[in-house]
Design a protein around this motif. Structure first.
Motif, PDB file in Angstrom:
ATOM      1  N   LYS A   9      29.551  35.669  24.619  1.00 40.01           N
ATOM      2  CA  LYS A   9      28.090  35.657  24.080  1.00 40.01           C
ATOM      3  C   LYS A   9      27.503  37.011  24.227  1.00 40.01           C
ATOM      4  CE  LYS A   9      24.669  33.910  26.716  1.00 40.01           C
ATOM      5  NZ  LYS A   9      23.916  33.117  27.685  1.00 40.01           N
ATOM      6  N   TRP A  10      26.683  37.612  23.315  1.00 37.84           N
ATOM      7  CA  TRP A  10      26.353  38.864  23.248  1.00 37.84           C
ATOM      8  C   TRP A  10      24.878  38.820  23.139  1.00 37.84           C
ATOM      9  CZ3 TRP A  10      28.862  43.421  24.143  1.00 37.84           C
ATOM     10  CH2 TRP A  10      30.397  43.593  24.124  1.00 37.84           C
ATOM     11  N   ILE A  55      30.381  41.653  16.887  1.00 41.71           N
ATOM     12  CA  ILE A  55      30.473  42.752  18.293  1.00 41.71           C
ATOM     13  C   ILE A  55      31.518  42.365  19.023  1.00 41.71           C
ATOM     14  CG2 ILE A  55      28.959  43.193  20.028  1.00 41.71           C
ATOM     15  CD1 ILE A  55      26.603  42.582  18.662  1.00 41.71           C
ATOM     16  N   GLU A  56      31.978  41.109  19.367  1.00 41.06           N
ATOM     17  CA  GLU A  56      33.188  40.732  20.180  1.00 41.06           C
ATOM     18  C   GLU A  56      34.370  41.147  19.381  1.00 41.06           C
ATOM     19  OE1 GLU A  56      35.694  39.079  23.270  1.00 41.06           O
ATOM     20  OE2 GLU A  56      33.317  39.806  22.998  1.00 41.06           O
ATOM     21  N   GLN A  82      36.974  43.751  21.249  1.00 48.23           N
ATOM     22  CA  GLN A  82      38.388  43.557  21.471  1.00 48.23           C
ATOM     23  C   GLN A  82      39.239  44.811  20.894  1.00 48.23           C
ATOM     24  OE1 GLN A  82      39.743  41.447  23.515  1.00 48.23           O
ATOM     25  NE2 GLN A  82      37.680  40.481  23.857  1.00 48.23           N
ATOM     26  N   ARG A  83      38.706  45.175  19.676  1.00 49.65           N
ATOM     27  CA  ARG A  83      39.464  46.277  19.008  1.00 49.65           C
ATOM     28  C   ARG A  83      39.184  47.791  19.891  1.00 49.65           C
ATOM     29  NH1 ARG A  83      37.246  47.777  14.715  1.00 49.65           N
ATOM     30  NH2 ARG A  83      35.674  46.311  14.250  1.00 49.65           N
ATOM     31  N   TYR A  84      38.278  47.821  20.435  1.00 50.35           N
ATOM     32  CA  TYR A  84      37.877  49.054  21.331  1.00 50.35           C
ATOM     33  C   TYR A  84      38.727  48.805  22.576  1.00 50.35           C
ATOM     34  CZ  TYR A  84      35.734  51.491  25.102  1.00 50.35           C
ATOM     35  OH  TYR A  84      35.298  52.339  25.999  1.00 50.35           O
ATOM     36  N   TYR A  88      28.528  38.182  27.943  1.00 54.56           N
ATOM     37  CA  TYR A  88      28.828  37.053  29.032  1.00 54.56           C
ATOM     38  C   TYR A  88      29.783  36.287  28.266  1.00 54.56           C
ATOM     39  CZ  TYR A  88      24.174  37.387  31.111  1.00 54.56           C
ATOM     40  OH  TYR A  88      22.901  38.099  31.584  1.00 54.56           O
ATOM     41  N   PRO A  89      31.139  36.186  29.387  1.00 54.15           N
ATOM     42  CA  PRO A  89      32.188  35.180  28.784  1.00 54.15           C
ATOM     43  C   PRO A  89      31.658  33.866  28.531  1.00 54.15           C
ATOM     44  CG  PRO A  89      32.288  35.622  31.180  1.00 54.15           C
ATOM     45  CD  PRO A  89      31.138  36.378  30.473  1.00 54.15           C
TER      46      PRO A  89
END
Length: 352
Positions: free
Chosen positions: A117-118, A137-138, A142-144, A210-211
């Motif tokens: 959750k963002w 955004i997630e 993850q790519r970052y 938040y996971p």
């Protein structure tokens, strides 16, 4: 909030369909009796208008098929754009019973569960990003973590207060990888990952991750829509208003009278009948669908002598088209009845 349109290959159609369906389900859960829906994602997010209104109307019809006893009794389709309203008007009278069955990209669509959750930090506390932006955004986050260059991401947020689209660029902290390398457990709780910058003003706000813990492992269940066979359209004619501009009141009134005269002269009321002698209720339902698509009214009269009489009212070209379709329906029905009788006569009867 509907999905932004990219190129048509990013699951935009099923996302829009289920956005509308989810909104109506929320209204049902809240015991609301009416809902107003615009052409979601069309003008603000670039969704092709005809495709957008088609999907919105189909989702509304599908909702009522899935929830025949719904608390929602009225769905109002509206928009600030006249073209969208006209597109809705054309779409709502179309028979969509077979479209969803053949629409594989909607039927076979499975959205993976959210893993995070963002939120963004406002002056009044943390605000949650909608699901679509959270996924974007997630994915960039993850790519970052997996690549060296910091991905460039711009989200287009719908400002509900101003009714405008606001663009934000997403920026991750340059030392975030090092922080997570030394403390991987930081991903298990609240984590400030960077900031979002409003492109028009340069104003920055922290973004927080938040996971989302998946407590139950379950196999995704494909959506199985109920058939629209029991869905019936009804034409509702409301009073028409015009905005006529003129120098003198008398000239405006004269123009209005002339417009009404033209409309009245183009509108006809014509008696008509077809040779059907049974199952009148079933036939009436089918004929109502035909006249609804032709945007005219029908008034059934008392059945007599194997005839189903009616009065058709509307613009003359529409009435003529409806008569042609009604005649074809009656001929097809009679042919089916004759074929059934012939099969019964030719059938061999075996007595035991």
């Amino acid at each position: 909030i509907g999905p932004p349109y990219s190129d048509g290959d990013q699951q935009e159609r099923p996302l829009l369909f289920f956005s509308v369906l989810s909104s109506l389900r929320l209204a049902e859960g809240g015991s609301y009796t009416s809902v107003a829906l615009p052409a979601i994602s069309s003008k603000t997010y670039g969704f092709p208008l005809a495709d957008c209104t088609n999907i919105v109307v189909r989702a509304v019809k599908q909702f009522f098929a899935d929830y025949p006893q719904s608390n929602v009794k009225k769905v109002i389709l509206l928009d600030m754009d006249a073209a969208a309203c006209n597109s809705f008007a054309r779409e709502v009278v179309i028979d969509h019973r077979n479209e969803l069955v053949d629409d594989d990209d909607i039927i076979n669509y499975e959205l993976p569960p959210l893993t995070a959750k963002w939120c963004w930090q406002s002056d009044n506390g943390e605000k949650i990003n909608d699901e679509n932006h959270a996924r974007q955004i997630e994915d960039a986050f993850q790519r970052y973590l997996k690549t060296s260059p910091i991905p460039t991401l711009v989200i287009h947020a719908d400002n509900l207060q101003s009714g405008t689209i606001v663009d934000y660029s997403i920026h991750f902290l340059p030392n975030l990888k090092q922080l997570l390398a030394s403390n991987p457990s930081a991903l298990n709780g609240r984590l400030v990952c960077g900031y979002q910058k409003r492109i028009s003003s340069g104003y920055e706000r922290d973004i927080i991750r938040y996971p989302v813990v998946q407590t139950i492992q379950s196999t995704p269940v494909a959506y199985s829509p109920k058939p629209l066979d029991s869905y019936h359209l009804q034409v509702v004619t409301t009073k028409v208003y015009w905005d006529i501009t003129g120098i003198a009141r008398e000239a405006v009134q004269q123009a209005e009278r002339a417009i009404r005269k033209v409309i009245d002269s183009a509108t006809i009321s014509e008696p008509y009948s077809i040779p059907l002698n049974k199952d009148f209720d079933t036939h009436k339902k089918e004929l109502i669908k035909i006249v609804t698509q032709q945007q005219i009214q029908i008034d059934f009269q008392q059945e007599c002598s194997g005839q189903l009489p009616m009065v058709l009212k509307g613009l003359k070209p529409n009435v003529e088209d409806a008569k042609s379709k009604i005649t074809s329906y009656a001929l097809d029905t009679l042919k089916m009845q004759d074929d059934l009788m012939n099969r019964r006569k030719d059938a061999n009867v075996l007595f035991i």
